[in-house]
Structure formats: C-alpha cells, structure tokens
Write a protein that holds these residues in place. Structure first.
Motif, PDB file in Angstrom:
ATOM      1  N   ARG A 179      25.288  74.409  62.851  1.00 18.47           N
ATOM      2  CA  ARG A 179      26.333  74.373  61.821  1.00 18.47           C
ATOM      3  C   ARG A 179      26.223  73.108  60.982  1.00 18.47           C
ATOM      4  NH1 ARG A 179      32.017  72.788  61.159  1.00 18.47           N
ATOM      5  NH2 ARG A 179      32.884  74.241  59.638  1.00 18.47           N
ATOM      6  N   ALA A 180      26.003  71.979  61.641  1.00 22.59           N
ATOM      7  CA  ALA A 180      25.874  70.708  60.910  1.00 22.59           C
ATOM      8  C   ALA A 180      24.696  70.764  59.944  1.00 22.59           C
ATOM      9  CB  ALA A 180      25.710  69.559  61.894  1.00 22.59           C
ATOM     10  N   ARG A 181      23.580  71.319  60.385  1.00 20.54           N
ATOM     11  CA  ARG A 181      22.413  71.450  59.489  1.00 20.54           C
ATOM     12  C   ARG A 181      22.731  72.351  58.311  1.00 20.54           C
ATOM     13  NH1 ARG A 181      19.071  72.819  64.163  1.00 20.54           N
ATOM     14  NH2 ARG A 181      19.092  74.849  63.191  1.00 20.54           N
ATOM     15  N   LEU A 182      23.446  73.428  58.577  1.00 20.42           N
ATOM     16  CA  LEU A 182      23.797  74.359  57.511  1.00 20.42           C
ATOM     17  C   LEU A 182      24.730  73.705  56.499  1.00 20.42           C
ATOM     18  CD1 LEU A 182      23.350  77.259  56.582  1.00 20.42           C
ATOM     19  CD2 LEU A 182      25.359  77.907  57.881  1.00 20.42           C
ATOM     20  N   LEU A 183      25.700  72.947  56.981  1.00 20.68           N
ATOM     21  CA  LEU A 183      26.642  72.281  56.086  1.00 20.68           C
ATOM     22  C   LEU A 183      25.977  71.151  55.304  1.00 20.68           C
ATOM     23  CD1 LEU A 183      29.824  72.221  58.339  1.00 20.68           C
ATOM     24  CD2 LEU A 183      29.332  73.751  56.417  1.00 20.68           C
ATOM     25  N   LEU A 184      24.935  70.549  55.863  1.00 28.03           N
ATOM     26  CA  LEU A 184      24.227  69.472  55.176  1.00 28.03           C
ATOM     27  C   LEU A 184      23.385  69.957  54.011  1.00 28.03           C
ATOM     28  CD1 LEU A 184      23.063  67.142  58.079  1.00 28.03           C
ATOM     29  CD2 LEU A 184      24.755  66.654  56.316  1.00 28.03           C
ATOM     30  N   THR A 185      23.138  71.252  53.944  1.00 29.21           N
ATOM     31  CA  THR A 185      22.322  71.763  52.843  1.00 29.21           C
ATOM     32  C   THR A 185      23.046  71.617  51.516  1.00 29.21           C
ATOM     33  OG1 THR A 185      23.144  74.023  53.053  1.00 29.21           O
ATOM     34  CG2 THR A 185      21.165  73.436  54.314  1.00 29.21           C
ATOM     35  N   GLY A 186      24.336  71.389  51.559  1.00 27.32           N
ATOM     36  CA  GLY A 186      25.088  71.178  50.325  1.00 27.32           C
ATOM     37  C   GLY A 186      25.673  72.449  49.762  1.00 27.32           C
ATOM     38  N   THR A 187      25.200  73.571  50.202  1.00 31.56           N
ATOM     39  CA  THR A 187      25.751  74.835  49.724  1.00 31.56           C
ATOM     40  C   THR A 187      25.578  75.893  50.794  1.00 31.56           C
ATOM     41  OG1 THR A 187      25.610  76.575  48.069  1.00 31.56           O
ATOM     42  CG2 THR A 187      23.586  75.399  48.534  1.00 31.56           C
ATOM     43  N   ALA A 188      26.586  76.721  50.939  1.00 28.01           N
ATOM     44  CA  ALA A 188      26.519  77.783  51.935  1.00 28.01           C
ATOM     45  C   ALA A 188      25.516  78.848  51.541  1.00 28.01           C
ATOM     46  CB  ALA A 188      27.901  78.408  52.111  1.00 28.01           C
ATOM     47  N   ALA A 189      25.105  78.877  50.293  1.00 27.33           N
ATOM     48  CA  ALA A 189      24.212  79.920  49.802  1.00 27.33           C
ATOM     49  C   ALA A 189      22.741  79.529  49.887  1.00 27.33           C
ATOM     50  CB  ALA A 189      24.580  80.262  48.365  1.00 27.33           C
ATOM     51  N   ASP A 190      22.394  78.432  50.533  1.00 33.46           N
ATOM     52  CA  ASP A 190      21.000  78.029  50.668  1.00 33.46           C
ATOM     53  C   ASP A 190      20.302  79.042  51.580  1.00 33.46           C
ATOM     54  OD1 ASP A 190      18.553  76.902  51.264  1.00 33.46           O
ATOM     55  OD2 ASP A 190      19.340  74.868  51.317  1.00 33.46           O
ATOM     56  N   GLU A 191      19.578  79.960  50.963  1.00 35.72           N
ATOM     57  CA  GLU A 191      18.949  81.064  51.686  1.00 35.72           C
ATOM     58  C   GLU A 191      17.979  80.603  52.768  1.00 35.72           C
ATOM     59  OE1 GLU A 191      19.333  84.445  51.541  1.00 35.72           O
ATOM     60  OE2 GLU A 191      21.078  84.050  50.297  1.00 35.72           O
TER      61      GLU A 191
END
Length: 147
Positions: free
Chosen positions: A53-65
């Motif tokens: 989850r932390a890695r996903l949130l660090l991408t800056g956008t939830a839509a980072d495919e």
C-alpha cells in the motif's frame, strides 16, 4: 495450479490492490488479517500488505498502471503460493474474493470524504458538517417570533 484457481487469485489480488487506495482499506486490511490468520500465515504477510500500500501511495496517483499491476501480480503470486502449499483451498480463495468484492462495491457506493473547516469569528448557531444534504427545511425567519 489450474486456470480457475489462478483466475480467482488474480481477481482477488486485483480487488485487494484497488481497495488499497480507498477509504475501505482499513476494513480490507482487517479482513485479510483475519483470513490469513485463520490460514496460519505469519505476520510478515500483513506487513507485506502495508508495504504494498505504501508503495502504491508513493506513486503519486492511484491510476499509475504499472505500480498497480505490479502489486496485483505480487499478491496474485502470494495467493497462488498459499493455495499450492495447501494453506488455502479453492473455497477459501473464492470466499476471500467474494468478501473483497463486497467491500469494493460498498466503497464505490460511498460518497467522497468531506472536510469542512469553520474558522474565525463567533458563530451563534449550529454548524452542520455533512456530505450530501437533501430535503432541507428552513424554519421561518426567527425575527417573526417576537412577542
């Protein structure tokens, strides 16, 4: 592993990852924790959820495919591994997927988080914080109640 179980693992993993960026994450995490505890897995699996989850949130956008699909593939592999080692059955995996989908459906139906701020001055009346307000009925002008 047969194709049906792999598809269930993929669906469950995708739903799990989609919940990581919603207000329902706390419920999804608790659900996974209970499920994995019943399956006898160790606490590092839950730590892995938090890390993902932390890695996903660090991408800056939830839509980072790329980030989303990578994390979903990671969790598909973990779920498949639990089935292959006999820790989970196909029924367990199906029940988990159904529970995660119910959470995702509930999350999709919820209104967005509302943040209201009241500042400055003195307020001589009620302050109502709400998401959607319908059917408002305002009382008549209070000055009309003079004796």
């Amino acid at each position: 592993m047969d194709a049906e179980l792999a598809a269930m693992a993929a669906s469950g993993a995708t739903t799990l990852v989609s919940l990581m960026v919603t207000d329902s994450w706390t419920h999804a995490r608790a659900l996974m924790g209970r499920f994995l505890a019943r399956a006898g897995t160790d606490t590092t699996t839950i730590t892995g959820l938090d890390d993902a989850r932390a890695r996903l949130l660090l991408t800056g956008t939830a839509a980072d495919e790329r980030a989303t699909s990578g994390i979903a593939a990671e969790w598909q592999t973990r779920l498949c591994g639990l089935v292959e080692t006999g820790v989970l059955t196909g029924e367990d995996l199906s029940a988990l997927g159904a529970s995660l989908r119910r959470l995702a459906d509930a999350a999709a139906g919820r209104p967005a988080t509302v943040h209201n701020t009241v500042s400055g001055g003195t307020h001589h009346g009620p302050i109502v914080q709400a998401g959607n307000v319908t059917g408002l009925a305002f009382p008549p002008d209070p000055s009309s109640f003079r004796e």
